[in-house]
Scaffold this active site. Structure first.
Site, PDB file in Angstrom:
ATOM      1  N   TRP A 144       7.258  -0.936  -1.860  1.00 59.18           N
ATOM      2  CA  TRP A 144       6.516   0.320  -2.050  1.00 59.18           C
ATOM      3  C   TRP A 144       6.340   0.666  -3.524  1.00 59.18           C
ATOM      4  O   TRP A 144       5.579   1.557  -3.856  1.00 59.18           O
ATOM      5  CB  TRP A 144       7.252   1.474  -1.361  1.00 59.18           C
ATOM      6  CG  TRP A 144       8.724   1.494  -1.710  1.00 59.18           C
ATOM      7  CD1 TRP A 144       9.738   0.968  -0.962  1.00 59.18           C
ATOM      8  CD2 TRP A 144       9.331   1.999  -2.908  1.00 59.18           C
ATOM      9  NE1 TRP A 144      10.943   1.101  -1.618  1.00 59.18           N
ATOM     10  CE2 TRP A 144      10.729   1.743  -2.813  1.00 59.18           C
ATOM     11  CE3 TRP A 144       8.848   2.651  -4.042  1.00 59.18           C
ATOM     12  CZ2 TRP A 144      11.626   2.111  -3.812  1.00 59.18           C
ATOM     13  CZ3 TRP A 144       9.744   3.005  -5.042  1.00 59.18           C
ATOM     14  CH2 TRP A 144      11.106   2.735  -4.916  1.00 59.18           C
ATOM     15  N   ASN A 145       7.050  -0.003  -4.443  1.00 62.52           N
ATOM     16  CA  ASN A 145       7.067   0.539  -5.808  1.00 62.52           C
ATOM     17  C   ASN A 145       5.802   0.249  -6.611  1.00 62.52           C
ATOM     18  O   ASN A 145       5.469   0.997  -7.514  1.00 62.52           O
ATOM     19  CB  ASN A 145       8.347   0.124  -6.559  1.00 62.52           C
ATOM     20  CG  ASN A 145       8.463  -1.354  -6.758  1.00 62.52           C
ATOM     21  OD1 ASN A 145       7.795  -2.141  -6.082  1.00 62.52           O
ATOM     22  ND2 ASN A 145       9.313  -1.751  -7.679  1.00 62.52           N
ATOM     23  N   PRO A 169       2.565  -4.455   4.250  1.00 56.43           N
ATOM     24  CA  PRO A 169       3.018  -3.586   3.163  1.00 56.43           C
ATOM     25  C   PRO A 169       4.247  -2.785   3.581  1.00 56.43           C
ATOM     26  O   PRO A 169       4.584  -2.716   4.772  1.00 56.43           O
ATOM     27  CB  PRO A 169       1.821  -2.647   2.974  1.00 56.43           C
ATOM     28  CG  PRO A 169       1.156  -2.592   4.315  1.00 56.43           C
ATOM     29  CD  PRO A 169       1.411  -3.919   4.981  1.00 56.43           C
ATOM     30  N   GLU A 244      10.344 -12.786  -4.804  1.00 55.71           N
ATOM     31  CA  GLU A 244      10.506 -11.931  -5.996  1.00 55.71           C
ATOM     32  C   GLU A 244      11.485 -10.840  -5.611  1.00 55.71           C
ATOM     33  O   GLU A 244      11.131  -9.911  -4.877  1.00 55.71           O
ATOM     34  CB  GLU A 244       9.161 -11.323  -6.404  1.00 55.71           C
ATOM     35  CG  GLU A 244       8.120 -12.333  -6.849  1.00 55.71           C
ATOM     36  CD  GLU A 244       8.418 -12.949  -8.197  1.00 55.71           C
ATOM     37  OE1 GLU A 244       9.303 -12.442  -8.917  1.00 55.71           O
ATOM     38  OE2 GLU A 244       7.781 -13.954  -8.538  1.00 55.71           O
ATOM     39  N   CYS A 278      11.400  -3.359 -10.550  1.00 52.84           N
ATOM     40  CA  CYS A 278      12.386  -4.439 -10.556  1.00 52.84           C
ATOM     41  C   CYS A 278      12.695  -4.852 -11.986  1.00 52.84           C
ATOM     42  O   CYS A 278      13.756  -5.391 -12.263  1.00 52.84           O
ATOM     43  CB  CYS A 278      11.859  -5.632  -9.764  1.00 52.84           C
ATOM     44  SG  CYS A 278      10.253  -6.175 -10.334  1.00 52.84           S
ATOM     45  N   GLU A 452       5.036 -15.728  -9.876  1.00 57.31           N
ATOM     46  CA  GLU A 452       3.739 -15.113  -9.582  1.00 57.31           C
ATOM     47  C   GLU A 452       3.010 -14.901 -10.897  1.00 57.31           C
ATOM     48  O   GLU A 452       3.624 -14.698 -11.944  1.00 57.31           O
ATOM     49  CB  GLU A 452       3.934 -13.785  -8.849  1.00 57.31           C
ATOM     50  CG  GLU A 452       4.469 -13.991  -7.437  1.00 57.31           C
ATOM     51  CD  GLU A 452       4.392 -12.752  -6.563  1.00 57.31           C
ATOM     52  OE1 GLU A 452       4.754 -11.662  -7.034  1.00 57.31           O
ATOM     53  OE2 GLU A 452       3.961 -12.894  -5.405  1.00 57.31           O
TER      54      GLU A 452
END
Ligand code: NAD
Length: 471
Positions: A144-145, A169, A244, A278, A452
């Site tokens: 969600w971030n 999501p 990730e 993160c 990524e």
């Protein structure tokens, strides 16, 4: 109920509610997909797969380029939606839209540059022909971030490589993903090629998707805890996994650092999304010789950050995503204080409504404090004073995580030397931000597998095949 491309009808249908973290009010309702419905979305991605994989790279490139342009043109609308469901400050939301759009642009450029290799076998008897072909249907699970950027960071390379996808999501922020699906459809992504599955039961739904016989890969961004569960599930079908996961980023200020520059970088590294990144600086290791100056400066800057609803342009720090996140931050601060840390600013959650926590600086944080071991995911900066480079590096590496580290020194050679010793997939040298679509983003240790962004990000969605031939 439509599970693929969004549409306002879907948003108005029965399902589960999405809340504004600043007020607790409902901002929308999305379908609550069952495992059966998720499997239907996978079937649609399977059906769309061969034509998309066979399309000319130039075609896929141009579709992504159109998606980039559409997203940029709709920045205000998408940013407002991100703020409504995630809470982040308007400036952070606009920055996220720009970042999310850049993945579409970057992979529109990469789509036409997928490499291959031809070489003569060392024995001289045959030729080695190496190709990277699309892996097939991929399952994408996002947090969600960064509801827009984490989706495009996966969708853009997957589509560029010639894969089709099902995106699940986070339940806190499904509206942005649905809007992105609309936008991709408008840009020319064929029906079924990207299915968005919104659900309040991620466990069983993702489990079903990963057991669908046509799914070949999982790309997950989220906590290390959930990542480990999904790696075990993926093992059942030997799926390729790109993970990730969580971080616990150390921020090193060496004795010869430019303290003003370090302070500027510290606020960026700590306060992007109110600390809910993160990559957020989680622990500050500051050399004793500059600790006083750095601590005073950080208190001044953190105390000046205005907390409030993300929709207010004066807000620097929006709410945390939910009340549970506030309780976690409260627990970490209370633990540090019980062990002898001092709260120099902040240290409390203002009364509701909304899930706010004040920007906080903690000093004298002892090594055993939970705030140094767990991802804070909130606006709290714990400072630990260290004596010299060796102690700083040892403390920085004393974690199971290894996503990103920050190091400040005016001596670039020294900063690079220290940077090489830090166990992290990414090191920011004299800056507070590493994220860039052109750079390989990812972690070492328990922070993840794979990368990524950059050219590596596209190759994740391919499998390497080799043909031996002689002529
Ligand atoms: P989370 O792990 O709780 O959730 C991530 C996703 O997994 C969500 O879509 C959620 O619905 C889903 N999920 C939850 N439980 C599941 C289960 N049992 N089976 C299948 N899916 C499940 O993480 P979060 O709270 O949404 O996000 C915060 C975490 O994400 C932090 O740890 C942060 O560091 C990490 N993160 C990492 C990166 C990175 O690039 N390394 C980027 C952003 C966030």
């Amino acid at each position: 109920m439509t599970l693929t491309a969004a549409g306002s009808a879907v948003r108005g249908g029965a399902g589960f509610a999405v809340h504004d973290p600043a007020t607790g009010e409902v901002v929308g309702t999305v379908p609550d997909a069952t495992a059966q419905q998720a499997l239907a979305a996978v079937d649609a991605a399977v059906a769309a797969g061969p034509a998309w994989a066979a399309a000319a790279p130039r075609h896929r490139s141009e579709v992504l380029r159109r998606a980039f342009e559409l997203l940029v043109a709709r920045t205000d609308e998408v940013a407002a939606l991100i703020t409504a469901e995630n809470g982040k400050a308007a400036a952070d939301a606009r920055a996220e839209v720009a970042y999310a759009a850049e993945f579409l642009r970057w992979y529109s450029e990469e789509a036409v540059r997928v490499p291959g290799r031809l070489s003569r076998a060392p024995g001289g008897g045959n030729e080695v022909l190496v190709r990277h072909r699309p892996i097939g249907v991929v399952a994408l699970v996002t947090p969600w971030n960064f509801p827009a950027a984490m989706a495009t960071r996966k969708l853009a390379p997957a589509l560029a490589a010639g894969c089709t996808a099902v995106l699940k999501p986070a339940e806190q922020t499904p509206l942005t993903a649905l809007l992105l699906a609309d936008l991709l459809t408008e840009a020319g992504v064929p029906a079924g090629a990207v299915g968005v599955v919104t659900t309040s039961s991620p466990g069983p739904v993702v489990d079903a998707v990963l057991h669908h016989p046509a799914v070949r890969m999982l790309s997950f961004t989220g906590s290390t805890e959930v990542g480990k569960v999904l790696l075990r599930t993926a093992a059942d079908r030997v799926l390729k996994c790109a993970m990730e996961l969580g971080g616990n980023a150390p921020f090193l200020v060496l004795d010869d650092a430019d303290v003003d520059a370090a302070l500027e970088g510290a606020v960026v590294a700590k306060m992007r999304n109110g600390g809910q990144a993160c990559t957020a600086a989680n622990r500050f290791y500051v050399d004793r010789r500059v600790a006083g100056e750095f601590t005073r400066g950080l208190v001044e800057r953190m105390a000046a950050v205005r907390t409030g609803p993300g929709s207010d342009p004066a807000t620097g720090c929006g709410p945390l995503v939910d009340r549970a996140s506030v309780r976690k931050v409260e627990r970490l601060v209370a633990d540090a204080v019980a062990r002898g840390a001092r709260v120099l600013t902040g240290g409390e959650a203002p009364a509701g409504p909304g899930s706010f926590y004040l920007p906080t600086v903690l000093a004298d944080v002892p090594p055993g404090a939970a705030v140094l071991r767990e991802e804070v995911f909130g606006p709290v900066a714990p400072i630990v004073v260290v004596d010299g480079e060796e102690e700083a590096v040892a403390a920085a590496n004393d974690t199971a995580h290894g996503l990103v580290s920050y190091v400040y020194s005016k001596d670039l050679a020294r900063a690079l030397r220290v940077g090489e010793r830090l166990e992290a997939g990414m090191v920011a040298v004299n800056r507070g931000l590493v994220s860039d679509p052109a750079a390989p983003f990812g972690g070492v240790k328990e922070s993840g597998l794979g990368r990524e962004g950059s050219s590596e990000g596209l190759l994740e969605y391919t499998e390497t095949t080799y043909l031996a031939t002689s002529w």
